[in-house]
Write a protein that holds these residues in place. Structure first.
Motif, PDB file in Angstrom:
ATOM      1  N   ALA A 247      11.205  -0.834   2.825  1.00 30.58           N
ATOM      2  CA  ALA A 247       9.902  -0.904   2.180  1.00 30.58           C
ATOM      3  C   ALA A 247       9.503   0.440   1.581  1.00 30.58           C
ATOM      4  O   ALA A 247       8.988   0.519   0.471  1.00 30.58           O
ATOM      5  CB  ALA A 247       8.843  -1.369   3.183  1.00 30.58           C
ATOM      6  N   VAL A 248       9.777   1.524   2.338  1.00 28.03           N
ATOM      7  CA  VAL A 248       9.400   2.845   1.838  1.00 28.03           C
ATOM      8  C   VAL A 248      10.262   3.218   0.642  1.00 28.03           C
ATOM      9  O   VAL A 248       9.778   3.824  -0.331  1.00 28.03           O
ATOM     10  CB  VAL A 248       9.510   3.900   2.962  1.00 28.03           C
TER      11      VAL A 248
ATOM     12  N   SER B 253       8.909   4.250  -2.981  1.00 29.86           N
ATOM     13  CA  SER B 253       9.238   5.493  -3.676  1.00 29.86           C
ATOM     14  C   SER B 253       9.855   5.225  -5.038  1.00 29.86           C
ATOM     15  O   SER B 253       9.498   5.872  -6.031  1.00 29.86           O
ATOM     16  CB  SER B 253      10.229   6.321  -2.849  1.00 29.86           C
ATOM     17  N   LEU B 254      10.790   4.249  -5.093  1.00 27.24           N
ATOM     18  CA  LEU B 254      11.442   3.940  -6.371  1.00 27.24           C
ATOM     19  C   LEU B 254      10.408   3.417  -7.375  1.00 27.24           C
ATOM     20  O   LEU B 254      10.420   3.814  -8.538  1.00 27.24           O
ATOM     21  CB  LEU B 254      12.547   2.907  -6.169  1.00 27.24           C
ATOM     22  N   ALA B 255       9.515   2.549  -6.898  1.00 24.26           N
ATOM     23  CA  ALA B 255       8.510   1.992  -7.793  1.00 24.26           C
ATOM     24  C   ALA B 255       7.610   3.100  -8.315  1.00 24.26           C
ATOM     25  O   ALA B 255       7.224   3.112  -9.477  1.00 24.26           O
ATOM     26  CB  ALA B 255       7.682   0.942  -7.060  1.00 24.26           C
ATOM     27  N   ARG B 256       7.298   4.061  -7.449  1.00 25.93           N
ATOM     28  CA  ARG B 256       6.453   5.176  -7.856  1.00 25.93           C
ATOM     29  C   ARG B 256       7.133   5.981  -8.950  1.00 25.93           C
ATOM     30  O   ARG B 256       6.517   6.357  -9.946  1.00 25.93           O
ATOM     31  CB  ARG B 256       6.197   6.049  -6.634  1.00 25.93           C
TER      32      ARG B 256
ATOM     33  N   SER C   8       9.462   4.933 -10.983  1.00 24.15           N
ATOM     34  CA  SER C   8       9.532   4.121 -12.194  1.00 24.15           C
ATOM     35  C   SER C   8       8.180   4.083 -12.905  1.00 24.15           C
ATOM     36  O   SER C   8       8.105   4.166 -14.120  1.00 24.15           O
ATOM     37  CB  SER C   8       9.975   2.709 -11.824  1.00 24.15           C
ATOM     38  N   ARG C   9       7.094   3.984 -12.124  1.00 25.48           N
ATOM     39  CA  ARG C   9       5.762   3.991 -12.728  1.00 25.48           C
ATOM     40  C   ARG C   9       5.526   5.288 -13.467  1.00 25.48           C
ATOM     41  O   ARG C   9       4.990   5.307 -14.559  1.00 25.48           O
ATOM     42  CB  ARG C   9       4.689   3.820 -11.651  1.00 25.48           C
ATOM     43  N   ALA C  10       5.972   6.408 -12.854  1.00 28.31           N
ATOM     44  CA  ALA C  10       5.774   7.705 -13.483  1.00 28.31           C
ATOM     45  C   ALA C  10       6.493   7.750 -14.826  1.00 28.31           C
ATOM     46  O   ALA C  10       5.956   8.220 -15.822  1.00 28.31           O
ATOM     47  CB  ALA C  10       6.261   8.818 -12.566  1.00 28.31           C
ATOM     48  N   SER C  11       7.735   7.227 -14.869  1.00 27.62           N
ATOM     49  CA  SER C  11       8.486   7.308 -16.114  1.00 27.62           C
ATOM     50  C   SER C  11       7.981   6.299 -17.141  1.00 27.62           C
ATOM     51  O   SER C  11       8.207   6.450 -18.322  1.00 27.62           O
ATOM     52  CB  SER C  11       9.984   7.104 -15.856  1.00 27.62           C
ATOM     53  N   HIS C  12       7.267   5.274 -16.680  1.00 29.34           N
ATOM     54  CA  HIS C  12       6.680   4.330 -17.623  1.00 29.34           C
ATOM     55  C   HIS C  12       5.212   4.641 -17.896  1.00 29.34           C
ATOM     56  O   HIS C  12       4.509   3.847 -18.499  1.00 29.34           O
ATOM     57  CB  HIS C  12       6.785   2.893 -17.105  1.00 29.34           C
ATOM     58  N   GLY C  13       4.739   5.784 -17.376  1.00 29.59           N
ATOM     59  CA  GLY C  13       3.347   6.167 -17.618  1.00 29.59           C
ATOM     60  C   GLY C  13       2.351   5.241 -16.972  1.00 29.59           C
ATOM     61  O   GLY C  13       1.401   4.796 -17.586  1.00 29.59           O
ATOM     62  N   ARG C  14       2.574   4.946 -15.691  1.00 27.16           N
ATOM     63  CA  ARG C  14       1.621   4.064 -15.022  1.00 27.16           C
ATOM     64  C   ARG C  14       1.161   4.608 -13.675  1.00 27.16           C
ATOM     65  O   ARG C  14       0.696   3.850 -12.850  1.00 27.16           O
ATOM     66  CB  ARG C  14       2.275   2.700 -14.769  1.00 27.16           C
ATOM     67  N   ALA C  15       1.331   5.871 -13.452  1.00 21.12           N
ATOM     68  CA  ALA C  15       0.896   6.473 -12.182  1.00 21.12           C
ATOM     69  C   ALA C  15       1.150   5.595 -10.995  1.00 21.12           C
ATOM     70  O   ALA C  15       0.279   4.925 -10.509  1.00 21.12           O
ATOM     71  CB  ALA C  15      -0.568   6.821 -12.194  1.00 21.12           C
TER      72      ALA C  15
ATOM     73  N   THR D  11       0.857  -1.188   0.000  1.00 17.40           N
ATOM     74  CA  THR D  11       0.000   0.000   0.000  1.00 17.40           C
ATOM     75  C   THR D  11       0.890   1.234   0.000  1.00 17.40           C
ATOM     76  O   THR D  11       1.795   1.339   0.819  1.00 17.40           O
ATOM     77  CB  THR D  11      -0.921   0.001   1.226  1.00 17.40           C
ATOM     78  N   SER D  12       0.636   2.141  -0.938  1.00 18.90           N
ATOM     79  CA  SER D  12       1.519   3.290  -1.090  1.00 18.90           C
ATOM     80  C   SER D  12       1.274   4.321  -0.003  1.00 18.90           C
ATOM     81  O   SER D  12       0.136   4.586   0.383  1.00 18.90           O
ATOM     82  CB  SER D  12       1.303   3.934  -2.451  1.00 18.90           C
ATOM     83  N   LEU D  13       2.372   4.907   0.486  1.00 16.89           N
ATOM     84  CA  LEU D  13       2.261   5.998   1.452  1.00 16.89           C
ATOM     85  C   LEU D  13       1.720   7.257   0.800  1.00 16.89           C
ATOM     86  O   LEU D  13       1.312   8.189   1.479  1.00 16.89           O
ATOM     87  CB  LEU D  13       3.649   6.323   2.028  1.00 16.89           C
TER      88      LEU D  13
END
Lengths: 274, 419
Positions: B402-403, B407-410, B412-419, B355-357
């Motif tokens: 975990a945090v 943050s890294l996944a977030r 990466s999602r932004a740069s791959h266009g996946r919010a 679950t994202s912070l």
């Protein structure tokens, strides 16, 4: 022109604004705005930056409340206390920033706040309706199950417009609908606006692009510094529109135009200079 | 639809497959590839938690062979249930992009309230439990009012709550400092002893796979009828069978010892209910929308204040429920209940579970997965006889990791266009 005249005579008065003002602290964003929109009519709202176009759109969407003035919608005085009140009456808005939730997929965004069967979401019916709406707009959306974050600007615009049509509104507000679009998509959105008008909806379109405005508008309403500054037919000259928008015949746009004209007039005789 | 359009649609086979630019994953191989693509672009889901769990279990098992013994795992499930319920509340509040730092205090106060009302005042235990739950909900409602009416950041409001409610707990328990709950009471039995009979546990373990298959089959049939691409039957069947096999194996293994605790069953039941509520109801959709883009949700006509209210109330309510369960587990209501690492463990569990912070992303299952990770670490370190000083440090480090992953996944999602 006859056709629009005819339409306007036929069309019921959908929206009437009288003396709408909005103050943000000491700043008067809008002063005594009057505006009428009939069914089957596209009204373009133009004006310079800070003319109050977006504020007016937000008042009609129920995001801001006017400081004074009255709004009548389909003959009845109404107050737009919040966005759901405006939506409930049949005023749909496509905001300039589109107001989409990037973490949700296309279907969820189109049905945001209007989900089918609240206790057991009917995903199949919603997806079907989403595809129907998108196909009506001849939209090119790769998948309605991807988060909106993965879509391009034009695709997001289409999703936002599809969402506004979901509730069969009586009046649609489009805030800069073509600003983020390419050539083909702009044409598609303009087509779409005409299709919406032909279905008998009132359309208010805010735009900076005079070409787009002329292409679809039945009437052009100019705002300047938060006040009404004239109503024009779409065949009004650029000069007229620009002077209404900027507030004077002598403005930077006309000065630039006359300078260029003067330069090209002088061009054949450069040797005459000292 | 006109006749021409109908023919077009048929030519393109299915409504949602008419765009030829989009690659669609076909068959089992396709599903695996699509999953891999998703993970690579930062849409990690529960991958980190599964990987983390594998590492943690391997390390502790090699250090102490008792770790994976059925007996230890059954104890682990008892311990998971208490903080897990609190973590479930944290998921609710994180999804809307806010935080509640006072869940530990609320849980401690709830356990104290049950102890005082039930043991000292002689109230019926059910009324005492109800009062504690109600009190938790009331605290949440207070936070929501502070947040909605006064714009008080939830971070500050709940930090103030942490201290004041801890004070209330100490005041309530008075000079004695702790209240022992009667050992023979059903509540204590529930928290310490009660396990499912073997046939019941096997039947319950078969349920998820069965429900998954039936619902999936019905959805596929409806989609086919509506002209949308259905999920292939083979992959649905494979997944249902896989889920059933894994769950039945876990149940078999735990039944070698005492079996599945009823308290854990309650926790998983709550997780399943919350998962349904978050993914399949209008309310859950609106929770995610508010967490993703508050202003967009407001403009879509969603009652944002009401959504925040439900999130805060659920969070504190679940915290109170977790406190009551931990009182049952320990057979006492003490001044230590809900202090120390309870707060952080609950938040860490939700975040580790995925679950994202930052709001807008999360699922009820993250509480279940995350708390198993957290409790595995706690249990493994206890078996190694390490002091709580080390335990705190290691749990803190795991939360930090975990945090960072979040943050890294977030990003990466932004740069791959996946919010």
């Amino acid at each position: 022109m006859d056709r629009t005249q005819e339409l306007r005579d036929m069309g019921e008065l959908v929206l009437g604004l009288r003396g709408i003002s909005k103050h943000f602290g000491a700043v008067s964003a809008l002063t005594d705005i009057d505006l009428d929109v009939h069914a089957g009519e596209v009204v373009a709202l133009v004006g310079d930056n800070g003319a109050g176009k977006s504020t007016l759109v937000k008042i009609l969407a129920g995001v801001h409340q006017p400081s004074s003035g009255s709004i009548t919608f389909r003959g009845k005085p109404v107050t737009l206390a919040d966005p759901s009140a405006a939506l409930g009456l049949g005023i749909a808005t496509v905001f300039q920033d589109l107001a989409l939730c990037e973490n949700l997929d296309v279907v969820a965004n189109i049905f945001l706040g209007r989900e089918l069967s609240p206790y057991r979401l009917d995903e199949v019916s919603m997806e079907l309706k989403a595809w129907t709406l998108l196909n009506e707009l001849s939209a090119r959306i790769p998948s309605v199950r991807e988060p909106v974050a993965s879509l391009s600007g034009g695709q997001r615009q289409t999703v936002a417009i599809a969402r506004s049509l979901l509730l069969e509104p009586k009046l649609i507000l489009l805030d800069e609908p073509t600003a983020a679009l390419g050539v083909a998509q702009t044409a598609e959105v303009l087509d779409l606006i005409e299709r919406v008008r032909d279905r008998g909806l009132g359309v208010i379109m805010v735009s900076h692009n005079m070409e787009d405005v002329r292409a679809v508008a039945d009437r052009i309403v100019v705002l300047r510094l938060g006040r009404n500054n004239g109503v024009f037919e779409p065949d009004a000259s650029n000069q007229e529109l620009v002077s209404a928008i900027t507030g004077a015949a002598n403005n930077s746009v006309s000065r630039r135009a006359s300078r260029r004209q003067a330069q090209s007039g002088q061009a054949p005789a450069p040797e005459g200079r000292p | 639809m006109t006749k021409g359009a109908e023919q077009n649609a048929q030519a393109a086979a299915l409504l949602d497959r008419s765009d030829e630019r989009v690659k669609h994953a076909e068959g089992v191989g396709g599903s695996v590839r699509a999953f891999w693509d998703r993970v690579r672009s930062g849409d990690l889901g529960s991958v980190p938690v599964v990987v983390g769990l594998a590492i943690i279990w391997t390390v502790f098992q090699s250090l102490n062979p008792v770790f994976l013994a059925p007996n230890n795992l059954v104890n682990l499930l008892f311990d998971c249930s208490t903080v897990g319920v609190i973590a479930l509340g944290i998921v609710c509040i994180l999804v809307v992009g806010e935080i509640d730092l006072s869940v530990g205090s609320v849980s401690g106060f709830a356990s104290a309230l049950v102890g005082v009302l039930w043991v000292n005042q002689g109230w019926p235990v059910s009324i005492a439990i109800l009062a504690a739950l109600l009190f938790g909900a009331l605290i949440g409602a207070l936070y929501a009012v502070l947040f909605n009416r006064f714009g008080m950041p939830s971070f500050v409001a709940t930090l103030a709550g942490l201290l004041s409610i801890l004070g209330l707990q100490l005041y309530l328990l008075g000079s004695t400092g702790s209240i022992n709950l009667p050992y023979e009471a059903p509540l204590v039995n529930f928290g310490q002893l009660l396990v499912m009979p073997d046939p019941v546990s096997y039947a319950l373990a078969a349920l998820p796979g069965f429900v998954m298959f039936v619902l999936g089959y019905r959805t596929a049939a409806r989609r086919r009828e509506a002209g949308l691409s259905p999920q292939p039957l083979t992959s649905l069947l494979l997944r249902s069978v896989a889920v059933t096999v894994v769950l039945e194996f876990i149940v078999y293994y735990l039944n070698l010892d005492r079996g599945i605790p009823w308290m854990f069953g309650l926790f998983v039941g709550l997780v399943a209910v919350m998962n349904y509520a978050l993914t399949r109801t209008k309310w859950g959709r609106q929770m995610l929308a508010v967490g993703g883009n508050r202003e967009a949700a407001r403009r879509a006509g969603i009652n944002v204040r009401f959504i925040y209210m439900t999130a805060f109330v659920l969070c504190s309510g679940f915290a109170a429920a977790g406190g009551i369960l931990s009182a049952a587990r320990l057979a006492s209501a003490s001044q230590q209940a809900g202090t120390g690492d309870v707060n952080l463990n609950a938040i860490a569990a939700a975040v580790i579970g995925g679950t994202s912070l930052f709001g807008g992303r999360g699922s009820a299952y993250s509480a279940l997965l995350g708390i198993i990770v957290i409790q595995s670490i706690a249990s493994g370190l206890t078996l190694l006889d390490l002091s709580s000083s080390l335990r705190y440090m290691i749990t803190g480090a795991v939360l930090a990791i975990a945090v960072i992953v979040d943050s890294l996944a977030r990003r990466s999602r932004a740069s791959h266009g996946r919010a």
